[in-house]
Design an enzyme around this catalytic site. Structure first.
Site, mmCIF file in Angstrom:
data_model
loop_
_atom_site.group_PDB
_atom_site.id
_atom_site.type_symbol
_atom_site.label_atom_id
_atom_site.label_comp_id
_atom_site.label_asym_id
_atom_site.label_seq_id
_atom_site.Cartn_x
_atom_site.Cartn_y
_atom_site.Cartn_z
ATOM 1 N N ASP A 194 0.832 -1.202 0.000
ATOM 2 C CA ASP A 194 0.000 0.000 0.000
ATOM 3 C C ASP A 194 0.870 1.257 0.000
ATOM 4 O OD1 ASP A 194 -2.252 1.637 0.136
ATOM 5 O OD2 ASP A 194 -2.287 1.599 2.318
ATOM 6 N N ASP B 140 -8.026 -1.202 0.834
ATOM 7 C CA ASP B 140 -7.735 -0.990 2.258
ATOM 8 C C ASP B 140 -8.948 -1.285 3.129
ATOM 9 O OD1 ASP B 140 -5.178 -0.200 1.671
ATOM 10 O OD2 ASP B 140 -5.612 1.941 1.718
#
Length: 220
Positions: free
Chosen positions: A53, A78
């Site tokens: 990420d 996420d």
């Protein structure tokens, strides 16, 4: 004279940061498969997915491949990844189910409202925070180190709760790790609440402007 506009035939779906995003989804999905019975494999896959990420955003800027699709893909990944882990924790710790449900609701609602209010107010990115808005959000979204530590600490707290289910024993190191990451998790929820409040004020302000314009048009 009209200027010639060069149309570049690019496939947004094959941008490098988006390919990293797809990899994150695959790794997260595999971690969910192993979650009930193989904690080591699950944690390894889950953590790699979370660490990526921090890579996709840098890749987007480095290769000049920032895209609205990529931003949404990143946020949705996420939210879904964390939600799936919290769902498992709610089954593992049924006495805390209502807390995990609250955390899921707060996470989804705050990020949805923040992104929607950013979009409708004309901002090019949900990470671009106006100086008039919350100081906490400015630090959170503009400082990559703060953003990484907050998100990483929040996820690590949930991962530790997951591992604790299989280890079953607590020692001094466990207490320290849970105390530190738990504090970060609490701070992250505070940021989520600020996001809801800030987004609500932005949307209400836009509603007032729209209603005022509508009244003027009716009078004219």
């Amino acid at each position: 004279m009209k200027k010639d506009m060069t149309v570049v035939d690019e496939n947004i779906f094959l941008f490098i940061p988006n390919l990293i995003g797809y990899t994150r989804i695959i790794l997260a999905s595999l971690s969910l498969y192993y979650m009930p019975f193989h904690p080591k494999v699950c944690v390894s896959l889950y953590c790699i997915s979370c660490l990526l990420d921090a890579v996709d955003g840098n890749a987007a800027r480095y290769f000049n491949q920032c895209s609205k699709f990529g931003a949404v893909l990143d946020m949705v990944t996420d939210r879904c990844t964390t939600t799936c882990l919290l769902c498992f924790l709610s089954l593992t710790y049924p006495e805390w189910t209502i807390l995990f449900q609250f955390l899921i609701s707060l996470d989804f609602s705050s990020h949805y409202m923040h992104m929607y209010s950013s979009m409708i107010s004309g901002s090019s990115s949900h990470k671009k925070i106006d100086k008039k808005q919350s100081w906490f959000l400015q630090i959170y979204y503009t400082n990559n180190i703060v953003l990484f530590l907050m998100c990483g600490g929040n996820e690590l707290f949930f991962v530790l709760l997951y591992v604790l289910h299989f280890s079953g024993t607590l020692n001094m190191y466990w207490y320290i790790a849970l105390a530190i990451t738990g504090t970060v998790c609490f701070a992250k929820q505070f940021i989520n609440i600020i996001q809801i409040v800030n987004a609500s004020k932005t949307l209400a302000s836009i509603d007032k402007e729209d209603r005022a314009k509508s009244l003027i048009e009716k009078k004219n």
